[in-house]
Design an enzyme around this catalytic site. Structure first.
Site, PDB file in Angstrom:
ATOM      1  N   GLY A 173      -2.223  -2.926  -4.210  1.00  0.00           N
ATOM      2  CA  GLY A 173      -2.933  -3.387  -3.024  1.00  0.00           C
ATOM      3  C   GLY A 173      -1.904  -4.057  -2.136  1.00  0.00           C
ATOM      4  O   GLY A 173      -0.813  -3.535  -1.941  1.00  0.00           O
ATOM      5  N   GLU A 174      -2.196  -5.235  -1.660  1.00  0.00           N
ATOM      6  CA  GLU A 174      -1.266  -5.992  -0.826  1.00  0.00           C
ATOM      7  C   GLU A 174      -0.918  -7.269  -1.584  1.00  0.00           C
ATOM      8  O   GLU A 174      -1.772  -8.128  -1.778  1.00  0.00           O
ATOM      9  CB  GLU A 174      -1.914  -6.289   0.520  1.00  0.00           C
ATOM     10  CG  GLU A 174      -0.949  -6.333   1.681  1.00  0.00           C
ATOM     11  CD  GLU A 174       0.122  -7.411   1.536  1.00  0.00           C
ATOM     12  OE1 GLU A 174      -0.224  -8.585   1.294  1.00  0.00           O
ATOM     13  OE2 GLU A 174       1.320  -7.084   1.665  1.00  0.00           O
ATOM     14  N   SER A 175       0.326  -7.381  -2.029  1.00  0.00           N
ATOM     15  CA  SER A 175       0.712  -8.476  -2.931  1.00  0.00           C
ATOM     16  C   SER A 175       0.521  -9.859  -2.313  1.00  0.00           C
ATOM     17  O   SER A 175       0.097 -10.789  -3.005  1.00  0.00           O
ATOM     18  CB  SER A 175       2.156  -8.305  -3.410  1.00  0.00           C
ATOM     19  OG  SER A 175       3.073  -8.348  -2.339  1.00  0.00           O
ATOM     20  N   CYS A 217       2.314  -1.716  -8.997  1.00  0.00           N
ATOM     21  CA  CYS A 217       2.738  -1.810  -7.603  1.00  0.00           C
ATOM     22  C   CYS A 217       2.677  -3.261  -7.110  1.00  0.00           C
ATOM     23  O   CYS A 217       3.532  -4.059  -7.477  1.00  0.00           O
ATOM     24  CB  CYS A 217       1.937  -0.851  -6.730  1.00  0.00           C
ATOM     25  SG  CYS A 217       2.686  -0.539  -5.109  1.00  0.00           S
ATOM     26  N   ARG A 274      10.085  -5.591  -2.349  1.00  0.00           N
ATOM     27  CA  ARG A 274       8.850  -5.080  -1.753  1.00  0.00           C
ATOM     28  C   ARG A 274       9.142  -3.886  -0.848  1.00  0.00           C
ATOM     29  O   ARG A 274      10.163  -3.844  -0.180  1.00  0.00           O
ATOM     30  CB  ARG A 274       8.171  -6.165  -0.899  1.00  0.00           C
ATOM     31  CG  ARG A 274       7.687  -7.352  -1.672  1.00  0.00           C
ATOM     32  CD  ARG A 274       7.174  -8.477  -0.752  1.00  0.00           C
ATOM     33  NE  ARG A 274       5.841  -8.170  -0.280  1.00  0.00           N
ATOM     34  CZ  ARG A 274       5.531  -7.951   0.990  1.00  0.00           C
ATOM     35  NH1 ARG A 274       6.441  -7.997   1.930  1.00  0.00           N
ATOM     36  NH2 ARG A 274       4.294  -7.676   1.328  1.00  0.00           N
ATOM     37  N   ILE A 321       3.252   4.486  -3.519  1.00  0.00           N
ATOM     38  CA  ILE A 321       2.679   4.213  -2.204  1.00  0.00           C
ATOM     39  C   ILE A 321       3.208   2.862  -1.727  1.00  0.00           C
ATOM     40  O   ILE A 321       2.890   1.831  -2.325  1.00  0.00           O
ATOM     41  CB  ILE A 321       1.135   4.192  -2.261  1.00  0.00           C
ATOM     42  CG1 ILE A 321       0.613   5.530  -2.792  1.00  0.00           C
ATOM     43  CG2 ILE A 321       0.560   3.866  -0.881  1.00  0.00           C
ATOM     44  CD1 ILE A 321      -0.869   5.526  -3.111  1.00  0.00           C
ATOM     45  N   ARG A 322       4.048   2.880  -0.689  1.00  0.00           N
ATOM     46  CA  ARG A 322       4.704   1.636  -0.224  1.00  0.00           C
ATOM     47  C   ARG A 322       5.246   0.873  -1.431  1.00  0.00           C
ATOM     48  O   ARG A 322       5.076  -0.334  -1.556  1.00  0.00           O
ATOM     49  CB  ARG A 322       3.740   0.768   0.578  1.00  0.00           C
ATOM     50  CG  ARG A 322       3.369   1.347   1.910  1.00  0.00           C
ATOM     51  CD  ARG A 322       2.407   0.473   2.703  1.00  0.00           C
ATOM     52  NE  ARG A 322       2.935  -0.879   2.843  1.00  0.00           N
ATOM     53  CZ  ARG A 322       2.174  -1.970   2.812  1.00  0.00           C
ATOM     54  NH1 ARG A 322       0.877  -1.893   2.645  1.00  0.00           N
ATOM     55  NH2 ARG A 322       2.723  -3.169   2.954  1.00  0.00           N
ATOM     56  N   HIS A 347       1.524   4.157  -9.491  1.00  0.00           N
ATOM     57  CA  HIS A 347       0.072   4.057  -9.667  1.00  0.00           C
ATOM     58  C   HIS A 347      -0.452   5.065 -10.692  1.00  0.00           C
ATOM     59  O   HIS A 347      -0.966   6.121 -10.306  1.00  0.00           O
ATOM     60  CB  HIS A 347      -0.634   4.313  -8.331  1.00  0.00           C
ATOM     61  CG  HIS A 347      -0.430   3.250  -7.308  1.00  0.00           C
ATOM     62  ND1 HIS A 347      -1.255   2.158  -7.206  1.00  0.00           N
ATOM     63  CD2 HIS A 347       0.514   3.111  -6.340  1.00  0.00           C
ATOM     64  CE1 HIS A 347      -0.842   1.392  -6.215  1.00  0.00           C
ATOM     65  NE2 HIS A 347       0.237   1.948  -5.679  1.00  0.00           N
ATOM     66  N   GLU A 388      -3.154   4.967 -12.238  1.00  0.00           N
ATOM     67  CA  GLU A 388      -4.605   5.078 -12.067  1.00  0.00           C
ATOM     68  C   GLU A 388      -4.993   6.150 -11.055  1.00  0.00           C
ATOM     69  O   GLU A 388      -6.165   6.536 -10.985  1.00  0.00           O
ATOM     70  CB  GLU A 388      -5.198   3.721 -11.671  1.00  0.00           C
ATOM     71  CG  GLU A 388      -4.912   3.262 -10.261  1.00  0.00           C
ATOM     72  CD  GLU A 388      -3.516   2.682 -10.027  1.00  0.00           C
ATOM     73  OE1 GLU A 388      -3.273   2.216  -8.897  1.00  0.00           O
ATOM     74  OE2 GLU A 388      -2.672   2.692 -10.954  1.00  0.00           O
TER      75      GLU A 388
END
Length: 190
Positions: free
Chosen positions: A46-48, A78, A108, A137-138, A174, A176
């Site tokens: 997600g967004e850390s 991630c 990051r 992803i990013r 990821h 998942e």
């Protein structure tokens, strides 16, 4: 064994779906009393910075730090891997709350923006000889491993994309988002 998935932000639903597929009913952890019920915790991508701030707001940073690696196995994917690292490069200005439980340095968004996301095979002998499909992803990049932390997954160029330190696991990709559940099964054994 009781498995929780941190459900404050990010792709927690996808982790829950994989766990259900392999016969484990997860607890979606949003509050400290739910955290207290689990002995395995997945911190999703997600967004850390957002996840770290929400952990602080909901007063779960310290309980996770206290239990992490002892009576609580933790897997960060991630953004979750960023939160587990004890050193984070390229943080947002002003820093971000992290757990700092694993002796690793992570950068990051090391591979670029959302447009630079990619898929690549991962070598991860700890789960078998067949390459693992990796979705990045990013994605962050593991830059260095400290004492007690070992590399357990690599890209073809030798870049470390998975690390383990006792009952703590960090993946910069990821699992998942694929149909391969081997990393989830590995985590359940920690």
């Amino acid at each position: 064994m009781t498995v929780g998935v941190l459900a404050l932000q990010g792709d927690f639903r996808e982790h829950c779906a994989v766990l259900r597929r392999i016969g484990v009913e997860p607890i979606e952890v949003r509050l400290p009393h739910q955290l207290a019920q689990v002995d395995h915790l997945i911190i999703p991508g997600g967004e850390s910075t957002t996840i770290g701030r929400l952990l602080a707001i909901y007063q779960m940073l310290e309980p996770i730090r206290t239990r992490g690696g002892c009576d609580l196995a933790i897997w960060g994917t991630c953004a979750g891997a960023i939160l587990l690292a004890n050193e984070v490069m390229d943080q947002k200005q002003g820093g971000q709350p992290t757990l700092g439980l694993m002796n690793l340095t992570i950068r990051r968004n090391a591979y670029g923006s959302q447009l630079d996301s990619f898929e690549a095979p991962i070598t991860m002998p700890i789960i078998g000889e067949e390459p693992l499909p990796g979705v990045f992803i990013r994605a962050p990049q593991i830059m260095a491993l400290g004492q007690g932390c070992e590399a357990v997954g690599w890209l073809e160029d030798g870049s470390v994309v998975a690390a383990r330190q006792g009952r703590l696991l960090a993946t910069t990709f990821h699992p998942e988002l694929t149909h391969d559940d081997r990393v989830h099964r590995l985590f359940l054994e920690l």
